[in-house]
Design an enzyme around this catalytic site. Structure first.
Site, PDB file in Angstrom:
ATOM      1  N   LYS A  52       3.789 -14.369   6.470  1.00 10.71           N
ATOM      2  CA  LYS A  52       4.813 -13.078   6.498  1.00 10.71           C
ATOM      3  C   LYS A  52       5.748 -13.119   7.615  1.00 10.71           C
ATOM      4  O   LYS A  52       6.712 -12.639   7.684  1.00 10.71           O
ATOM      5  CB  LYS A  52       3.918 -11.876   5.943  1.00 10.71           C
ATOM      6  CG  LYS A  52       3.759 -11.873   4.544  1.00 10.71           C
ATOM      7  CD  LYS A  52       3.166 -13.119   3.903  1.00 10.71           C
ATOM      8  CE  LYS A  52       2.868 -13.244   2.593  1.00 10.71           C
ATOM      9  NZ  LYS A  52       2.044 -14.259   2.216  1.00 10.71           N
ATOM     10  N   GLY A 175       4.252 -27.776  -5.769  1.00 12.20           N
ATOM     11  CA  GLY A 175       3.564 -26.633  -6.138  1.00 12.20           C
ATOM     12  C   GLY A 175       4.555 -25.711  -6.114  1.00 12.20           C
ATOM     13  O   GLY A 175       5.347 -25.253  -5.028  1.00 12.20           O
ATOM     14  N   GLY A 177       3.541 -22.637  -7.244  1.00  9.94           N
ATOM     15  CA  GLY A 177       3.063 -21.053  -7.256  1.00  9.94           C
ATOM     16  C   GLY A 177       3.509 -20.259  -5.875  1.00  9.94           C
ATOM     17  O   GLY A 177       4.528 -20.406  -5.614  1.00  9.94           O
ATOM     18  N   ALA A 310      -6.116 -11.546  -0.370  1.00  8.84           N
ATOM     19  CA  ALA A 310      -6.816 -10.837   0.789  1.00  8.84           C
ATOM     20  C   ALA A 310      -7.366  -9.587   0.498  1.00  8.84           C
ATOM     21  O   ALA A 310      -8.541  -9.174   0.606  1.00  8.84           O
ATOM     22  CB  ALA A 310      -6.312 -10.867   2.047  1.00  8.84           C
ATOM     23  N   HIS A 437      15.791   9.985  -3.596  1.00 13.04           N
ATOM     24  CA  HIS A 437      17.290   9.104  -3.903  1.00 13.04           C
ATOM     25  C   HIS A 437      17.933   9.007  -2.544  1.00 13.04           C
ATOM     26  O   HIS A 437      18.034  10.147  -1.819  1.00 13.04           O
ATOM     27  CB  HIS A 437      18.012   9.989  -4.690  1.00 13.04           C
ATOM     28  CG  HIS A 437      19.463   9.396  -4.882  1.00 13.04           C
ATOM     29  ND1 HIS A 437      19.894   8.413  -5.684  1.00 13.04           N
ATOM     30  CD2 HIS A 437      20.601   9.999  -4.492  1.00 13.04           C
ATOM     31  CE1 HIS A 437      21.038   8.045  -5.601  1.00 13.04           C
ATOM     32  NE2 HIS A 437      21.672   8.951  -5.043  1.00 13.04           N
TER      33      HIS A 437
END
Length: 460
Positions: A52, A175, A177, A310, A437
């Site tokens: 990340k 892959g 995924g 996780a 908003h």
């Protein structure tokens, strides 16, 4: 062999293991936590956190590259992988230090070494034997490969991809995924030509088909190539690149082949089978309360069949500690665990897909809300949508049993979405809530308004 006793002995210090240790210590138990690598396991050191961090660096690069669209004069002159890796490693190091401090402060005995489970209730490591009144198996997972495909050189897994010193000119990702599309997204943002190869008919095949279609459309716009429904048959590498052969007869060439075909249970040579633990394809089998077939022996995380996430491991670890302490926590509903894929755009979901809901309930109702109607999404210049799946046909009451989201930052919306699913909320319940908003969170409210039959910023 020296013997040590504790209320709880945990083999594996990853997400599930350390969460279990922290909660058990909090509940007054003496705890021994055994880990052969680093405290925090795959998630902290080789998975969730470092990937990340790379994805954030990729987002910054994309924002700089696209600044002209919003009147900001910015550009990307290059990607300094040494700098990116330093940033990534700094994030990991800070969290690692904090986790070490937590474990020490709870007076958990941390044992570094390659532990082995021995029935009925012991773990041996470094010539010592740690006997627990209860034992938790939590040895996590490893990056899988395919038969005949050896990792090394130009053929890498996510572990090696996290340590690349230069941005490759081209990469094939085997892959489509979660792991595959995340790394494809990163390296495309860094400037590589990327092609994904997925044997199943669509990208992120575990998600609702709606999400796959939107992600594929977005990847086409980003010029991330992908080939779905085609099988890999072999790879040959040289000092400068890899040639990948497909069942269709096509050959693809790139500097690197990133193998992202999922993760396998890390149970080999841990003593489980020899101790008589019931297993299947390398996974440890448990009941709904995470108890193995052996008395007072539990299993947690990626070695237990199901979602390899996780936060699933965290919750299972907490569950086991509380169960052992006699608190009788409710069984974890796997469908209620939120799932997020952090590519650009993000994919997030909780509950059942449309296909799963039809199989479970027969009559269902679905609604799709386009983010084009959401002010904050327009500000962020993102495209995507929210899909709701409701139990019961049109006009009949029923809870929302699936929430599926595609768009920039939609992973941040999954908190409310998982409450909607786990608390059996109906569209009318959510429609009555006030959503700030302008936020993307407001799109969830608008989608439920529409599902309740009173659309606001959407066509009825």
């Amino acid at each position: 062999m020296p013997e040590h006793n504790a209320d709880l002995v945990i083999l594996g210090g990853g997400s599930g293991g350390y969460a279990c240790a922290l909660r058990a210590a909090e509940l007054g138990m003496s705890v021994v936590l055994v880990e052969r690598d680093k405290l925090g396991g795959t998630c902290l050191h080789y998975g969730c956190i470092p990937t990340k961090a790379l994805l954030h660096a990729a987002d910054v690069a994309d924002s700089a590259r696209e600044g002209d669209r919003i009147g900001v004069k910015s550009s990307v002159s290059g990607i300094d992988m040494a700098g990116v890796n330093s940033y990534k490693d700094g994030v990991v190091a800070k969290l690692y230090k904090g986790l070490q401090g937590l474990v020490k402060s709870r007076k958990i005995e941390f044992v570094a070494g390659d532990g082995r489970f021995e029935a009925p209730n012991a773990v041996t490591v470094n010539g010592d034997r740690y006997v627990g009144a209860k034992v938790v198996l939590a040895t996590g997972s490893y990056a899988r490969t395919l038969p005949g495909l050896e990792i090394g050189g130009r053929v890498i897994t996510s572990n090696e991809a996290l340590r690349l010193e230069d941005v490759p000119r081209s990469m094939i990702v085997l892959g489509g995924g979660v792991i595959g599309v995340e790394f494809a997204s990163v390296f495309k943002s860094f400037g590589a030509d990327v092609t994904i190869v997925e044997a199943l008919p669509r990208l992120v095949p575990a998600e609702d088909e709606f999400a796959s279609k939107l992600l594929e459309r977005a990847f086409r716009r980003r010029k991330i190539a992908f080939k779905t429904g085609v099988k890999f048959t072999g790879a040959k590498q040289t000092d400068s690149g890899v040639t990948v052969s497909l069942e269709s007869g096509e050959d693809l060439e790139a500097e690197y082949l990133l193998v992202a075909v999922g993760r396998g249970p890390n149970t080999a040579n841990a003593g489980y089978e020899e101790a008589g633990v019931n297993m299947e394809r390398g996974f440890v089998l448990t009941d709904e309360r995470l108890r193995t077939n052996l008395p007072d022996v539990y299993a947690v995380g990626d070695i237990v069949p199901g979602l390899q996430l996780a936060h699933r491991g965290f919750q299972q670890g907490i569950f086991i500690a509380e169960d052992i302490a006699g608190l009788n926590p409710p069984v974890i509903n796997e469908a209620g665990i939120p799932r997020v894929t952090y590519c650009e755009p993000e994919v997030a979901s909780v509950g059942l897909t449309e296909a799963q809901a039809r199989e479970a309930f027969g009559e269902i109702q679905t609604l799709t809300y386009d983010l084009a109607g959401n002010g904050k999404s327009q500000i962020l210049q993102t495209q995507g949508a929210i899909k709701l799946v409701k139990q019961g046909g049109d006009g009949t009451p029923g809870p929302v049993v699936g929430v599926h989201l595609v768009g920039a930052r939609v992973g941040e919306l999954i908190g409310e979405a998982q409450l909607i699913y786990n608390w059996d909320a109906q569209a009318e319940d959510v429609a009555a809530l006030v959503h700030a908003h302008p936020t993307q969170n407001e799109a969830l409210g608008e989608a439920h308004l529409a599902l309740a039959g009173k659309p606001l910023h959407a066509h009825s």
